[in-house]
Motif scaffolding. Structure first.
Motif, PDB file in Angstrom:
ATOM      1  N   VAL A 110       0.839  -1.197   0.000  1.00 15.62           N
ATOM      2  CA  VAL A 110       0.000   0.000   0.000  1.00 15.62           C
ATOM      3  C   VAL A 110       0.874   1.248   0.000  1.00 15.62           C
ATOM      4  N   PHE A 111       1.880   1.245   0.850  1.00 19.21           N
ATOM      5  CA  PHE A 111       2.791   2.394   0.966  1.00 19.21           C
ATOM      6  C   PHE A 111       3.419   2.717  -0.385  1.00 19.21           C
ATOM      7  N   VAL A 112       3.955   1.705  -1.061  1.00 19.65           N
ATOM      8  CA  VAL A 112       4.647   1.911  -2.328  1.00 19.65           C
ATOM      9  C   VAL A 112       3.676   2.378  -3.414  1.00 19.65           C
ATOM     10  N   ARG A 140       9.978  14.509  10.711  1.00 20.38           N
ATOM     11  CA  ARG A 140      11.345  14.713  10.212  1.00 20.38           C
ATOM     12  C   ARG A 140      12.320  14.950  11.374  1.00 20.38           C
ATOM     13  N   ALA A 141      11.832  15.625  12.416  1.00 21.42           N
ATOM     14  CA  ALA A 141      12.702  15.944  13.553  1.00 21.42           C
ATOM     15  C   ALA A 141      12.931  14.739  14.465  1.00 21.42           C
ATOM     16  N   LYS A 142      11.896  13.921  14.674  1.00 19.72           N
ATOM     17  CA  LYS A 142      11.983  12.836  15.665  1.00 19.72           C
ATOM     18  C   LYS A 142      12.265  11.468  15.052  1.00 19.72           C
ATOM     19  N   LEU A 146       9.209   8.044  16.707  1.00 21.17           N
ATOM     20  CA  LEU A 146       7.870   8.628  16.625  1.00 21.17           C
ATOM     21  C   LEU A 146       7.022   7.882  15.597  1.00 21.17           C
ATOM     22  N   VAL A 147       7.635   7.435  14.511  1.00 20.08           N
ATOM     23  CA  VAL A 147       6.911   6.645  13.509  1.00 20.08           C
ATOM     24  C   VAL A 147       6.369   5.368  14.145  1.00 20.08           C
ATOM     25  N   VAL A 148       7.179   4.733  14.987  1.00 22.29           N
ATOM     26  CA  VAL A 148       6.746   3.507  15.675  1.00 22.29           C
ATOM     27  C   VAL A 148       5.569   3.807  16.606  1.00 22.29           C
ATOM     28  N   LEU A 149       5.658   4.879  17.371  1.00 18.06           N
ATOM     29  CA  LEU A 149       4.582   5.234  18.298  1.00 18.06           C
ATOM     30  C   LEU A 149       3.264   5.466  17.571  1.00 18.06           C
ATOM     31  N   GLU A 169       5.837  12.398   3.391  1.00 17.03           N
ATOM     32  CA  GLU A 169       7.045  12.226   2.573  1.00 17.03           C
ATOM     33  C   GLU A 169       8.300  12.046   3.411  1.00 17.03           C
ATOM     34  N   ALA A 170       8.266  12.522   4.654  1.00 12.10           N
ATOM     35  CA  ALA A 170       9.436  12.376   5.524  1.00 12.10           C
ATOM     36  C   ALA A 170       9.650  10.924   5.971  1.00 12.10           C
ATOM     37  N   VAL A 171       8.616  10.085   5.837  1.00  8.56           N
ATOM     38  CA  VAL A 171       8.717   8.679   6.254  1.00  8.56           C
ATOM     39  C   VAL A 171       9.251   7.839   5.099  1.00  8.56           C
ATOM     40  N   LYS A 172      10.314   7.096   5.348  1.00  5.09           N
ATOM     41  CA  LYS A 172      10.900   6.214   4.350  1.00  5.09           C
ATOM     42  C   LYS A 172      10.255   4.832   4.442  1.00  5.09           C
ATOM     43  N   LEU A 173      10.328   4.081   3.353  1.00  9.42           N
ATOM     44  CA  LEU A 173       9.723   2.750   3.322  1.00  9.42           C
ATOM     45  C   LEU A 173      10.296   1.861   4.415  1.00  9.42           C
ATOM     46  N   TRP A 174      11.620   1.884   4.604  1.00  8.86           N
ATOM     47  CA  TRP A 174      12.230   1.004   5.603  1.00  8.86           C
ATOM     48  C   TRP A 174      11.758   1.357   7.013  1.00  8.86           C
ATOM     49  N   GLN A 175      11.547   2.663   7.273  1.00 10.00           N
ATOM     50  CA  GLN A 175      11.032   3.075   8.578  1.00 10.00           C
ATOM     51  C   GLN A 175       9.613   2.545   8.798  1.00 10.00           C
TER      52      GLN A 175
END
Length: 274
Positions: A110-112, A140-142, A146-149, A169-175
């Motif tokens: 879905v992300f891709v 982008r700062a954290k 923060l993505v996990v939370l 857009e600041a979130v990368k696929l691997w994250q």
């Protein structure tokens, strides 16, 4: 009395079409309840259990269930929790392997796909949305923590959560993939609930249980549901409180970022018509 009056006023303000829809919905649920009583819950449960066994014994049953989870990972489809519970209902605790694998693959897909198809639309939309700009800056700062939370929070729901991260857009696929691994404990809980419901649904297994065992299994199912609800409420409030009090970030930016997550299911830039 006040609540009752508000409900009456709300119903009176509905359009004719909405009133007809509510009446039909009421008749549907009333008929469904009557059907359950006539057929009996035990017979319905046994039928569902028998169908689950057919699925589990089919050569490609697990693959079909996994594909269903992948498909409902795409918005605006729903039913992720139901299918994860079905994994436990059909395969016992081994169903968590199906649920986890399909959930991770489905969400990554879905992300891709959304990121590829709607990147131009996203840039245009985010450039005029203060809340989204705040969320982008906070992420982008954290970074990954923060993505996990946000990922383990129950809101937005599964499909909207997938769309949410594809929109940032600041979130990368691997994250995103790494963060998705942290939902496995929740998948374990729902799979466990499904496995216990299956034991209580099958007449043969239920017949071999003494009263004490039946009560324990019933309590385990009820406790699992309560734990899932309470954990969801707790995690959501903790995440929102954490975002609103991030160190090194302006309080106004924190508040706008938290509101962006709260309102995302209504303002999804990738699937909404606005």
């Amino acid at each position: 009395m006040i609540i009752h009056s508000l409900i009456i006023q709300k119903l009176k303000s509905l359009s004719f079409t909405a009133k007809v829809f509510l009446c039909l919905l009421f008749v549907f649920y009333l008929s469904l309840g009557a059907l359950v009583i006539i057929i009996s819950p035990a017979r319905i449960a046994q039928y569902l259990y028998d169908q689950a066994r057919i699925l589990a014994e089919a050569p490609f049953g697990s693959l079909a269930l996994a594909l269903a989870i992948v498909c409902i990972s795409f918005p605006p489809l729903v039913g992720h929790t139901t299918l994860v519970t079905l994994c436990g209902f059909a395969y016992g605790m081994n169903g968590v392997y199906i649920a986890a694998t399909a959930s991770i693959i489905g969400s990554a897909l879905v992300f891709v796909v959304l990121r590829f198809l709607f990147s131009a639309r996203l840039r245009t939309w985010s450039g005029h949305n203060q809340k989204w700009q705040a969320l982008e800056s906070v992420i982008r700062a954290k970074g990954l923590p923060l993505v996990v939370l946000i990922r383990i929070s129950p809101f937005p729901p599964w499909v909207y959560s997938n769309s949410l991260f594809a929109s940032i857009e600041a979130v990368k696929l691997w994250q995103f993939v790494v963060a998705t691994f942290f939902i496995i404990p929740k998948l374990l809980l729902h799979t466990f609930i499904g496995s216990k419901i299956a034991q209580l649904s099958d007449g043969d297994q239920r017949g071999r249980m003494d009263t004490h065992t039946k009560v324990i299994n019933g309590l385990l199912v009820g406790s699992g549901i309560l734990i899932a609800v309470f954990a969801s409420w707790l995690v959501y409030n903790l995440v929102q409180n954490h975002i609103r009090h991030l160190e090194g970030i302006s309080p106004n930016v924190d508040e706008l970022a938290a509101e962006a997550i709260e309102d995302f299911d209504e303002e999804d830039p990738l699937i909404s018509h606005t």
